[in-house]
Design an enzyme around this catalytic site. Sequence first.
Site, PDB file in Angstrom:
ATOM      1  N   ASP A  69       0.850  -1.190   0.000  1.00 38.31           N
ATOM      2  CA  ASP A  69       0.000   0.000   0.000  1.00 38.31           C
ATOM      3  C   ASP A  69       0.889   1.244   0.000  1.00 38.31           C
ATOM      4  O   ASP A  69       2.040   1.201   0.421  1.00 38.31           O
ATOM      5  CB  ASP A  69      -0.957   0.008   1.193  1.00 38.31           C
ATOM      6  CG  ASP A  69      -0.349  -0.596   2.457  1.00 38.31           C
ATOM      7  OD1 ASP A  69       0.889  -0.667   2.554  1.00 38.31           O
ATOM      8  OD2 ASP A  69      -1.112  -0.985   3.344  1.00 38.31           O
ATOM      9  N   CYS A  94       1.548   4.662   9.471  1.00 39.37           N
ATOM     10  CA  CYS A  94       1.151   3.258   9.441  1.00 39.37           C
ATOM     11  C   CYS A  94       2.211   2.392   8.765  1.00 39.37           C
ATOM     12  O   CYS A  94       1.994   1.210   8.510  1.00 39.37           O
ATOM     13  CB  CYS A  94      -0.196   3.095   8.734  1.00 39.37           C
ATOM     14  SG  CYS A  94      -1.042   1.550   9.137  1.00 39.37           S
ATOM     15  N   HIS A  96       3.538   2.619   5.677  1.00 37.18           N
ATOM     16  CA  HIS A  96       3.452   2.337   4.248  1.00 37.18           C
ATOM     17  C   HIS A  96       4.714   2.764   3.499  1.00 37.18           C
ATOM     18  O   HIS A  96       5.005   2.239   2.421  1.00 37.18           O
ATOM     19  CB  HIS A  96       2.221   3.016   3.642  1.00 37.18           C
ATOM     20  CG  HIS A  96       0.925   2.502   4.185  1.00 37.18           C
ATOM     21  ND1 HIS A  96      -0.304   2.871   3.669  1.00 37.18           N
ATOM     22  CD2 HIS A  96       0.659   1.624   5.188  1.00 37.18           C
ATOM     23  CE1 HIS A  96      -1.261   2.257   4.349  1.00 37.18           C
ATOM     24  NE2 HIS A  96      -0.703   1.508   5.275  1.00 37.18           N
ATOM     25  N   GLU A 128      -6.018   3.243   3.412  1.00 39.68           N
ATOM     26  CA  GLU A 128      -6.523   3.803   4.656  1.00 39.68           C
ATOM     27  C   GLU A 128      -7.939   4.369   4.560  1.00 39.68           C
ATOM     28  O   GLU A 128      -8.654   4.398   5.558  1.00 39.68           O
ATOM     29  CB  GLU A 128      -5.592   4.930   5.146  1.00 39.68           C
ATOM     30  CG  GLU A 128      -4.181   4.477   5.511  1.00 39.68           C
ATOM     31  CD  GLU A 128      -4.121   3.714   6.816  1.00 39.68           C
ATOM     32  OE1 GLU A 128      -5.158   3.594   7.484  1.00 39.68           O
ATOM     33  OE2 GLU A 128      -3.025   3.238   7.164  1.00 39.68           O
ATOM     34  N   HIS A 154       2.591  -6.339   6.750  1.00 40.83           N
ATOM     35  CA  HIS A 154       2.328  -5.086   7.457  1.00 40.83           C
ATOM     36  C   HIS A 154       3.307  -4.991   8.621  1.00 40.83           C
ATOM     37  O   HIS A 154       3.529  -5.965   9.333  1.00 40.83           O
ATOM     38  CB  HIS A 154       0.899  -5.026   7.988  1.00 40.83           C
ATOM     39  CG  HIS A 154       0.426  -3.626   8.233  1.00 40.83           C
ATOM     40  ND1 HIS A 154       0.997  -2.803   9.198  1.00 40.83           N
ATOM     41  CD2 HIS A 154      -0.528  -2.877   7.628  1.00 40.83           C
ATOM     42  CE1 HIS A 154       0.396  -1.625   9.170  1.00 40.83           C
ATOM     43  NE2 HIS A 154      -0.538  -1.645   8.235  1.00 40.83           N
ATOM     44  N   HIS A 348      -0.370   4.420  13.660  1.00 43.51           N
ATOM     45  CA  HIS A 348      -1.201   5.637  13.605  1.00 43.51           C
ATOM     46  C   HIS A 348      -0.852   6.631  14.712  1.00 43.51           C
ATOM     47  O   HIS A 348      -1.579   7.604  14.915  1.00 43.51           O
ATOM     48  CB  HIS A 348      -2.694   5.302  13.636  1.00 43.51           C
ATOM     49  CG  HIS A 348      -3.181   4.572  12.417  1.00 43.51           C
ATOM     50  ND1 HIS A 348      -4.488   4.628  11.972  1.00 43.51           N
ATOM     51  CD2 HIS A 348      -2.539   3.779  11.524  1.00 43.51           C
ATOM     52  CE1 HIS A 348      -4.624   3.887  10.887  1.00 43.51           C
ATOM     53  NE2 HIS A 348      -3.442   3.359  10.600  1.00 43.51           N
TER      54      HIS A 348
END
Length: 375
Positions: A69, A94, A96, A128, A154, A348
Amino acid sequence: MIDLKATRRALHQIPEIGLQEFKTHDFLLKTIKDLTASKDFVHIKTWQTGILVFLEGYQPGKIIGWRTDIDGLPIVEETGLEFKSLHTDRMHACGHDMHMTIALGLLDDLVQAQPKHHLLFLFQPAEENAAGGMLMYRDGAFGDWLPDEFYGLHVRPDLKVGDIATNRSTLFAGTCEVKITFTGQSGHAAFPHTANDALVAASYFITQVQSVVSRSVNPIEGAVVTFGSMHAGTTNNVIAGTASLHGTIRALTQEMSLHVQKRVRDIAEGIASSFGLKLDLELNPSGYLPVENDPELADRLMAYFSAQEGVNLIDCAPAMTGEDFGYLLNKVPGVMFWLGVDTPYPLHHPKMSPKEEALSFAVQTIAPFLRSKTN
């Protein structure tokens, strides 16, 4: 060879909201073209701000996919890093930027020789905020390039560098946004019999909906129903004619998500009927389905990584966080896993700062795995 640390820092400075990743898209596309120059088995196409890179196999029998992502979050960064975000109200909080850099590192490694089987790298926008994977799938962006197996990762702050965690079932929950409005009749507080109080009805609903998880969900399974916002009324002596609620449903399987959605609807309709109110109810699961790992593919992936030196493979429990890769894994079998990045701040958080040592570890560990799948 790509400089992983410099690439990650450059991407970290230009976070953008989903479907607005214009600078990110340009950076990625230039880097991808540089890495694949003179490779006639590489084909590139774009979809809005997304990019698909297809390595054509010389004797293909399947397509293996790797997804990353690319979007950021509307967060003001507080890391104090020298390479902090240049966009004052945007941040890669996050991870990415880490995801993209790892994908570029994998591409750099795997493009050195033409694979036997096809290999697709997906640089997906809007994870997101708009379920970019779903949007691309529904718009036919994959065409003939839709993988037979899909993989992705992730970052996870509470795991150490060298840790890889996944399981053979659900990794992330599916999420469903809920919007409810009860509409009755406003009136004077002194004459309640002439009005129809939407605020009282909404309060009953909030109380009753708590029974969904406690009484309608098997206690050994997982689900969450949370309403974080309720707005009703204008002042102390006027009975509220409308009440609006905004919440979320999270479940570990799509079957459970649909079950909980039905129970929320049943309760809302029952409250509206008993109070004589009009009900507007919106259940929007969008593209955030549960990330359900294919058991057989997950077993093979876990066996592979557990045998690699320097890898600490963890068989982990599911998390109630959402991820739009679940939509693609609902269409294509595959596996997602956590990558440890060892930072005290959670995803976050405005101070979330992954350890960059995870970049080289990931590329050195995952590239041989993808090579084993494509040769």
